[in-house]
Design an enzyme around this catalytic site. Structure first.
Site, PDB file in Angstrom:
ATOM      1  N   ASP A   3      -7.893 -29.477  -8.017  1.00 24.37           N
ATOM      2  CA  ASP A   3      -8.080 -30.845  -8.487  1.00 24.37           C
ATOM      3  C   ASP A   3      -7.719 -31.785  -7.345  1.00 24.37           C
ATOM      4  O   ASP A   3      -6.546 -32.058  -7.097  1.00 24.37           O
ATOM      5  CB  ASP A   3      -7.190 -31.110  -9.712  1.00 24.37           C
ATOM      6  CG  ASP A   3      -7.375 -32.524 -10.252  1.00 24.37           C
ATOM      7  OD1 ASP A   3      -7.977 -33.378  -9.547  1.00 24.37           O
ATOM      8  OD2 ASP A   3      -6.903 -32.791 -11.384  1.00 24.37           O
ATOM      9  N   HIS A  43       3.873 -44.500 -14.613  1.00 20.65           N
ATOM     10  CA  HIS A  43       2.608 -44.596 -15.365  1.00 20.65           C
ATOM     11  C   HIS A  43       2.720 -44.035 -16.782  1.00 20.65           C
ATOM     12  O   HIS A  43       1.828 -44.239 -17.602  1.00 20.65           O
ATOM     13  CB  HIS A  43       1.489 -43.845 -14.642  1.00 20.65           C
ATOM     14  CG  HIS A  43       1.178 -44.398 -13.276  1.00 20.65           C
ATOM     15  ND1 HIS A  43       0.803 -45.700 -13.084  1.00 20.65           N
ATOM     16  CD2 HIS A  43       1.199 -43.820 -12.041  1.00 20.65           C
ATOM     17  CE1 HIS A  43       0.599 -45.906 -11.782  1.00 20.65           C
ATOM     18  NE2 HIS A  43       0.833 -44.785 -11.123  1.00 20.65           N
ATOM     19  N   ASP A  71       5.830 -49.335  -5.655  1.00 13.89           N
ATOM     20  CA  ASP A  71       4.780 -48.320  -5.556  1.00 13.89           C
ATOM     21  C   ASP A  71       3.434 -49.048  -5.438  1.00 13.89           C
ATOM     22  O   ASP A  71       3.283 -50.163  -5.940  1.00 13.89           O
ATOM     23  CB  ASP A  71       4.801 -47.456  -6.822  1.00 13.89           C
ATOM     24  CG  ASP A  71       3.840 -46.271  -6.764  1.00 13.89           C
ATOM     25  OD1 ASP A  71       4.307 -45.151  -6.511  1.00 13.89           O
ATOM     26  OD2 ASP A  71       2.627 -46.481  -6.990  1.00 13.89           O
ATOM     27  N   ASP A 108       3.859 -44.881  -1.506  1.00 19.46           N
ATOM     28  CA  ASP A 108       2.421 -44.869  -1.234  1.00 19.46           C
ATOM     29  C   ASP A 108       1.956 -46.266  -0.829  1.00 19.46           C
ATOM     30  O   ASP A 108       0.803 -46.478  -0.473  1.00 19.46           O
ATOM     31  CB  ASP A 108       1.632 -44.349  -2.444  1.00 19.46           C
ATOM     32  CG  ASP A 108       2.146 -44.872  -3.769  1.00 19.46           C
ATOM     33  OD1 ASP A 108       2.909 -45.861  -3.778  1.00 19.46           O
ATOM     34  OD2 ASP A 108       1.788 -44.292  -4.818  1.00 19.46           O
ATOM     35  N   TYR A 130       2.576 -40.149  -0.581  1.00 17.09           N
ATOM     36  CA  TYR A 130       1.827 -38.902  -0.413  1.00 17.09           C
ATOM     37  C   TYR A 130       1.552 -38.526   1.035  1.00 17.09           C
ATOM     38  O   TYR A 130       0.998 -37.467   1.296  1.00 17.09           O
ATOM     39  CB  TYR A 130       0.523 -38.987  -1.230  1.00 17.09           C
ATOM     40  CG  TYR A 130       0.849 -39.367  -2.660  1.00 17.09           C
ATOM     41  CD1 TYR A 130       1.441 -38.426  -3.511  1.00 17.09           C
ATOM     42  CD2 TYR A 130       0.681 -40.664  -3.128  1.00 17.09           C
ATOM     43  CE1 TYR A 130       1.811 -38.776  -4.807  1.00 17.09           C
ATOM     44  CE2 TYR A 130       1.054 -41.018  -4.419  1.00 17.09           C
ATOM     45  CZ  TYR A 130       1.618 -40.078  -5.252  1.00 17.09           C
ATOM     46  OH  TYR A 130       2.006 -40.420  -6.520  1.00 17.09           O
TER      47      TYR A 130
END
Ligand code: X5A
Ligand code: ZN
Length: 677
Positions: free
Chosen positions: A20, A135, A172, A265, A305
């Site tokens: 994925d 989230h 973020d 990120d 990331y």
């Protein structure tokens, strides 16, 4: 009081078991790499290390529904195929048999951190966790997030510690819509988020991520969204967002605790964010937050990331939490036109709810513009250092060389020193603040003093010798910051000497913040190497771009806007390598105000700040200045009052005049300027 680092290696167990491309970036190496780097830099060892515990199901229930918790519990027993099917029911989520355990540890880590800070065991800390949380929603996993670590920590701080006002800062690069939904109508939790938005064209593609989503019912004004409509936002944009949006509102809110949804990120190199902020920027953001809530800052990892960028940013944040000076920001401190439009749109949307924004003369609403990639002032990006250009074009090799550079971070052996007339052993100074006894050689001191009648007396001369000695130690990198005293009569003359000596002995750009009745050295040239800012002048005036004077604001609110909307934007634009802050006769600052000023001025100059005070000032003032320069929390100013109309007017005028030269002053995009048409 120290810094906690909460971690558990079990949180590296969860990983993606199938193909994925969207989810594969959320990998165990995020934690191991960041931790390794903290160890390598000796930072982990300086923290109080706590092993994360699992949150109880009752604690998960502070935010999530029992059915959802049961569903996640059930994933422990599922096979890969079933996990994949279940994952497919959510947006950008994967489950692993260890997910339930990891996610409970992630929540538990955030709770332990809050408990350690609120029990007074540490001042602040970071929980290094995965899965991330911001989230996730009452009954849904989303965007790699399973349980909402930070939202649960906020509810826990209210229920278990009786807090009434909690600020959540979500830096973020994605909108933490989960946190927004949970506290939407709740005025006891102020949620601030900036995020890549691109007029709704970026994940999670929500209308409610825009600036006009401000909360509901009693929570109106307690959701603050700052959408970035272009990629490439950098240090100047992030600092401007803090100075012109977050901090005015946060001071007015007066939180008892700051929780940070610390996603990295939003840093340079990240494949999700495509932003440009360098790792040092996170040290500055952290430092800026530490002036709130008595320094009680609890950061919890969210995204991030690019392993190298993530690790360096985490190190920068931990350094700042530990009180180390933040390395100076690189690159031009000029916010992008698009960033200014975003900042203005939040200020307009929030002005009805926050008097601190009303007073700063928020410009009229801009009509929303459709997405237009051509509108981007790319020239600004290209004026940066070569490394930044490379990063802008996503040149992977050049980026990693930027991130690989051993950072020239000349950390002086002594963080803070004081030079006083009569060294007083009874002063309650932090144990490693040095009491400097040295003096510059007498002949040299006399030579510098000669032009000044006020420095003729022995007492003034002795004080000057000490000032010069401490200044030299700052300039040669032995000491980072200091406090020195002179007799009131000699204050202007000593400041004159300190400025000239600073400029001739290594400072490339020197910012002088003169508070009270202090004279600008008459022969100071406008050569761009010094910036003189006097607070306490008779009227607002700027005879040149390097000579600014503003009356001392009469209220706490006025003082705060002066600092956030004038002093810091000027300082961050000027990028000094040394700051002199002089508290002269009739300076009129209360100790907490002086301390706040000193604490905030550490940022722009890499921590190189020399504070000059009156020999007759109270020992408390010396102590509080030494403490904040050393990296301790600034004392609270108390609830903010309104600025007087005169003070507000003076600021608006000065800013208008100075904005063309000092771009960090801008809080709105100029009509017809780049990025607005
Ligand atoms: C925590 C976090 C991002 C999800 C991105 C999905 N989630 N495309 O950064
Ligand atoms: Zn994110």
């Amino acid at each position: 009081m120290g810094t906690a680092l909460v971690y558990h290696e079990d949180m590296t167990a969860a990983r993606l078991l199938w193909d994925d491309p969207e989810c594969e970036i959320e990998c165990p190496e995020r934690l191991t790499t960041a931790l390794e780097r903290l160890q390598q830099r000796g930072l982990e060892q300086r923290c109080l290390q706590l092993a994360a515990r699992e949150a109880s199901e009752a604690e998960l229930g502070l935010v999530h529904s029992p059915e959802y918790v049961a569903l996640v519990r059930g994933t422990q027993a599922l096979g890969t195929g079933e996990l994949q099917t279940l994952s497919g029911q959510y947006d950008a989520v994967y489950f692993h048999p260890s997910t339930f355990h990891c996610a409970r540890l992630a929540v538990g880590a955030a709770l332990q951190l809050v408990d350690a800070v609120l029990a007074g065991a540490v001042r602040n800390g970071l929980a290094l966790v995965r899965p991330p949380g911001h989230h996730s929603q009452r009954a849904a996993a989303n965007g790699f997030c399973v349980f909402n670590n930070v939202a649960i920590a906020a509810r826990h701080a209210q229920r278990q510690h009786g807090l009434h006002r909690i600020l959540i800062v979500d830096w973020d690069v994605h909108h933490g819509q989960g946190i927004q939904y949970i506290f939407e109508d709740d005025p006891s939790v102020l949620y601030f988020s900036w995020h890549r938005y691109e007029h709704g064209r970026f994940w999670p593609y929500l209308r409610e991520s825009d600036a006009d989503a401000v909360g509901q019912g009693p929570g109106l004004g307690f959701t603050v969204n700052l959408p970035w409509n272009q990629v490439g936002m950098g240090n100047a944009d992030y600092v401007a967002a803090f100075l012109h949006v977050l901090l005015p509102v946060a001071f007015e809110f007066n939180p008892e605790l700051v929780l940070v949804s610390a996603g990295f990120d939003s840093a340079i190199g990240d494949p999700e964010g495509q932003m440009q902020a360098t790792p040092e920027c996170f040290a500055h953001l952290t430092q800026l937050l530490q002036v709130l809530a008595g320094g009680r800052v609890c950061a919890v990892l969210e995204g991030g990331y690019h392993l190298e960028s993530l690790s360096q940013s985490v190190c920068m944040m931990v350094q700042a939490l530990l009180g180390d000076p933040a390395p100076p920001l690189s690159g031009p401190m000029v916010p992008h036109g698009s960033a200014l439009e975003s900042i203005q749109s939040v200020r307009v949307a929030q002005a009805p709810h926050w008097m601190s924004l009303q007073q700063q003369g928020v410009a009229p609403v801009l009509s929303p513009r459709p997405y237009s990639p051509e509108g981007r002032p790319s020239s600004l990006l290209l004026t940066g250092r070569p490394e930044f250009k490379a990063a802008a074009t996503q040149d992977v090799a050049a980026l990693s060389s930027l991130l690989d550079q051993p950072r020239l971070n000349p950390t002086p052996p002594v963080r803070t020193a004081v030079a006083l007339a009569a060294p007083d052993a009874a002063l309650a100074l932090p144990s490693d603040v040095l009491c400097e006894e040295g003096s510059a050689p007498q002949e040299e001191t006399q030579a510098w003093a000669r032009p000044h009648e006020a420095l003729a007396q022995d007492r003034a001369l002795t004080a000057l010798g000490k000032v010069l000695y401490l200044l030299d130690r700052i300039l040669d990198g032995q000491v980072s910051s200091g406090v020195a005293a002179t007799p009131a009569r000699a204050a202007s003359a000593a400041l004159d000497v300190a400025i000239r000596r600073g400029l001739s002995h290594g400072a490339q750009r020197l910012l002088c913040l003169a508070v009270g009745q202090l004279d600008r050295p008459p022969d100071l040239t406008d050569d761009g190497r010094n910036l003189w800012l006097n607070i306490g002048g008779k009227e607002a005036a700027a005879p040149s771009m390097f000579h600014v004077s503003v009356p001392l604001p009469g209220t706490t609110g006025g003082f705060l806007s002066c600092v956030l909307a004038l002093v810091l934007p000027l300082a961050y634009s000027f990028q000094p390598d040394l700051v002199l802050v002089a508290l002269g006769p009739a300076h009129g600052l209360r100790d907490p105000q002086a301390a706040l000023l000193a604490a905030l001025l550490r940022g722009p100059a890499g921590g190189r700040v020399l504070a000059l005070v009156d020999e007759e000032c109270t020992p408390q003032l010396v102590v509080v200045l030494a403490r904040v320069l050393h990296g301790e929390a600034a004392p609270s100013l108390g609830p903010a009052s309104t600025a007087s109309p005169e003070d507000a007017q003076a600021l608006v005028q000065l800013r208008g005049h100075l904005e063309p030269r000092w771009k960090m002053l801008q809080a709105a995009s100029e009509a017809g300027g780049p990025g607005s048409g």
